[in-house]
Design an enzyme around this catalytic site. Sequence first.
Site, PDB file in Angstrom:
ATOM      1  N   THR A 135       0.789  -0.873  -0.468  1.00  0.00           N
ATOM      2  CA  THR A 135       0.412   0.104   0.073  1.00  0.00           C
ATOM      3  C   THR A 135       1.046   1.315   0.231  1.00  0.00           C
ATOM      4  O   THR A 135       1.584   1.000   0.657  1.00  0.00           O
ATOM      5  CB  THR A 135      -1.025  -0.039   1.410  1.00  0.00           C
ATOM      6  N   ASP A 136       0.355   2.135  -0.501  1.00  0.00           N
ATOM      7  CA  ASP A 136       1.057   3.483  -0.304  1.00  0.00           C
ATOM      8  C   ASP A 136       1.400   4.272   0.922  1.00  0.00           C
ATOM      9  O   ASP A 136       1.689   4.804   1.564  1.00  0.00           O
ATOM     10  CB  ASP A 136       0.208   4.591  -1.094  1.00  0.00           C
ATOM     11  N   GLU A 137       0.573   3.241   1.981  1.00  0.00           N
ATOM     12  CA  GLU A 137       0.368   3.763   3.335  1.00  0.00           C
ATOM     13  C   GLU A 137       1.674   4.262   4.042  1.00  0.00           C
ATOM     14  O   GLU A 137       2.237   4.607   5.004  1.00  0.00           O
ATOM     15  CB  GLU A 137      -0.587   3.507   4.060  1.00  0.00           C
ATOM     16  N   TYR A 184      -1.957  -0.586  10.536  1.00  0.00           N
ATOM     17  CA  TYR A 184      -2.133  -1.361   9.560  1.00  0.00           C
ATOM     18  C   TYR A 184      -0.619  -1.223   8.851  1.00  0.00           C
ATOM     19  O   TYR A 184      -0.936  -2.136   8.263  1.00  0.00           O
ATOM     20  CB  TYR A 184      -3.631  -0.466   9.098  1.00  0.00           C
ATOM     21  N   LYS A 188       2.060  -3.130   7.437  1.00  0.00           N
ATOM     22  CA  LYS A 188       2.655  -3.151   5.933  1.00  0.00           C
ATOM     23  C   LYS A 188       3.834  -3.231   5.675  1.00  0.00           C
ATOM     24  O   LYS A 188       4.617  -4.598   4.499  1.00  0.00           O
ATOM     25  CB  LYS A 188       1.465  -2.826   4.756  1.00  0.00           C
TER      26      LYS A 188
END
Length: 378
Positions: A135-137, A184, A188
């Site tokens: 993810t970009d997060e 989260y 990741k």
Amino acid sequence: MKRNIIITGGAGFIGSHVVRLFVNKYPDYRIINLDKLTYAGNLANLKDVEDKPNYRFVKMDICDFQGVLNLMKEEQVDGIIHLAAESHVDRSIKDPFTFAQTNVMGTLSLLQAAKLCWESLPEKYHGKRFYHISTDEVYGALELTHPAGIQPPFSTKASSGKNHLAYGDKFFTEDLKYQPHSPYSAAKASSDHFVRAFHDTYGLPTVVTNCSNNYGPCQFPEKLIPLFINNIRHRKPLPVYGRGENVRDWLYVVDHARAIDAIFHQGRIAETYNIGGFNEWKNIDIIRLLIRTVDRLLGRSEGEDDRLITFVTDRAGHDMRYAIDSTKLQRELGWEPSLQFEEGIELTARWYLDNQQWMDNVTNGDYLKYYEDMYARR
Ligand code: NAD
Ligand code: DAU
């Protein structure tokens, strides 16, 4: 060429679109959907492919290392596309342990199984691929340096909404330092590091992609877009975190699946690719667009449900802005998003309105019974 591919998390939102694309596009491939069927997994997402001869569903936890290893050997797997994860930021704030267990330990279990399985073969890693979906997060948050929006430095054929703007000068590029903020994204990020470590240490043929926010059919209605479409339909309050000023970069889920297809087949080993459609939106603007779209589709006067907007306490550690620079993917593999945002939102709203039974099932728990029946039949 024939291939045997495990797709993890294939019963979830993005995974189900990836499974459908691969099963239909590659009849010579064998696609094994490995999914634990948590609350987010739903076999009803795959009704149209469940009887295809090149598809198999296996109910399994990615943390079950021995189970994964046995399955890889039994199916002579040569590719893994890994999507299974706990994916909702708000849940991670309440229960970080589950996120570390699934996203970190589960990924490690898959990596070790792939390593042991492939190392034992005469050809070893030749023709193999471990593709990790991230993810970009993991990059953290960008600043909102232009709250009113500026002309974006990028243009693509079909990506952006008609009124597309950028809300800052910086974008997530592949070489950016990881700075995750939520449990989260921390989990990741940790899984991404393990994937790269397995390449650097053992030579496992890996590729990692970091994608922006997805939207489209079959997304669990805890996420902004399906939750709000359903609430507008039922005239329930729309809980906007903070002032609704946070910016997300939205991509239609089928375009993500198309990018995964391109990268699985043509992406370079050990590389990272960012996936995104240069499509930044402030939450409040997207919410107003959703209201106008759903009102119109339901024959209400457009915007009458604006009154449902309810500003609530902000999410803890709420990242202000995500904006992906996907130039590398576009340049190297020629991928581009296929839809303009307004078109995608219309398709998505229509899908949820036309599939109220799907929504009712996932919100009342009946779908768990569907799994049990399905699984008992196999
Ligand atoms: P989702 O929550 O809709 O689906 C996750 C799937 O994984 C479910 O089918 C669930 O049953 C399965 N799963 C969970 N734990 C498992 C376990 N221990 N063993 C086996 N299966 C398990 O998630 P999603 O939104 O489809 O996201 C899929 C992947 O894409 C995730 O890795 C996520 O981090 C990443 N991603 C999501 C987005 C997005 O906007 N949704 C954007 C970028 C990246
Ligand atoms: O950027 C990619 C990520 O996008 C993925 O890795 C995650 O798996 C996916 O869940 C998504 O994360 P977000 O936290 O951005 O998505 P969510 O739909 O939860 O929230 C989108 C924005 O809307 C965010 O700024 C929070 C806000 N929001 C969300 C909900 C659920 C609200 O204002 N109200 C809400 O009720």
